[in-house]
Design a protein around this motif. Structure first.
Motif, PDB file in Angstrom:
ATOM      1  N   THR A   1       0.832  -1.205   0.000  1.00 41.26           N
ATOM      2  CA  THR A   1       0.000   0.000   0.000  1.00 41.26           C
ATOM      3  C   THR A   1       0.862   1.249   0.000  1.00 41.26           C
ATOM      4  O   THR A   1       2.008   1.244   0.453  1.00 41.26           O
ATOM      5  N   ASN A   2       0.279   2.291  -0.474  1.00 43.41           N
ATOM      6  CA  ASN A   2       0.932   3.593  -0.519  1.00 43.41           C
ATOM      7  C   ASN A   2       1.107   4.104   0.917  1.00 43.41           C
ATOM      8  O   ASN A   2       0.126   4.238   1.638  1.00 43.41           O
TER       9      ASN A   2
ATOM     10  N   SER B   1       1.139  -0.286  -6.688  1.00 45.45           N
ATOM     11  CA  SER B   1       0.152  -1.287  -7.064  1.00 45.45           C
ATOM     12  C   SER B   1       0.733  -2.360  -7.979  1.00 45.45           C
ATOM     13  O   SER B   1       0.061  -3.306  -8.330  1.00 45.45           O
TER      14      SER B   1
ATOM     15  N   ASP C   1       1.625   6.760  -6.877  1.00 47.92           N
ATOM     16  CA  ASP C   1       0.685   5.789  -6.342  1.00 47.92           C
ATOM     17  C   ASP C   1       0.682   4.501  -7.165  1.00 47.92           C
ATOM     18  O   ASP C   1       0.561   3.404  -6.627  1.00 47.92           O
TER      19      ASP C   1
END
Length: 71
Positions: A2-3, A70, A66
């Protein structure tokens, strides 16, 4: 993964505040530059366009940042 910016409320707040302050500075600079032309509403339009340009630049950079989490 996750960011890390999105995972912490403090970092989200600081980043948001930084973007707002950058929009104020960029909008003010563009407003002064365009306002010198003497056209009606030039300063207000310059502020709006300058702030929008800063925001769009942030969106491009942050989306790339971001997306790196992912993959």
């Amino acid at each position: 993964m996750t960011n890390p910016v999105e995972a912490n409320v403090v970092t989200r707040f600081v980043l948001g505040l930084g973007v707002i302050l950058a929009m104020m500075v960029g909008g003010g600079a563009a407003g002064q530059a365009v306002g010198g032309t003497g056209l009606p509403y030039a300063e207000g339009a310059g502020v709006a366009l300058g702030a929008l340009a800063v925001f769009l630049g942030f969106v491009v950079v942050y989306r790339r940042y971001d997306a790196s989490f992912s993959e």
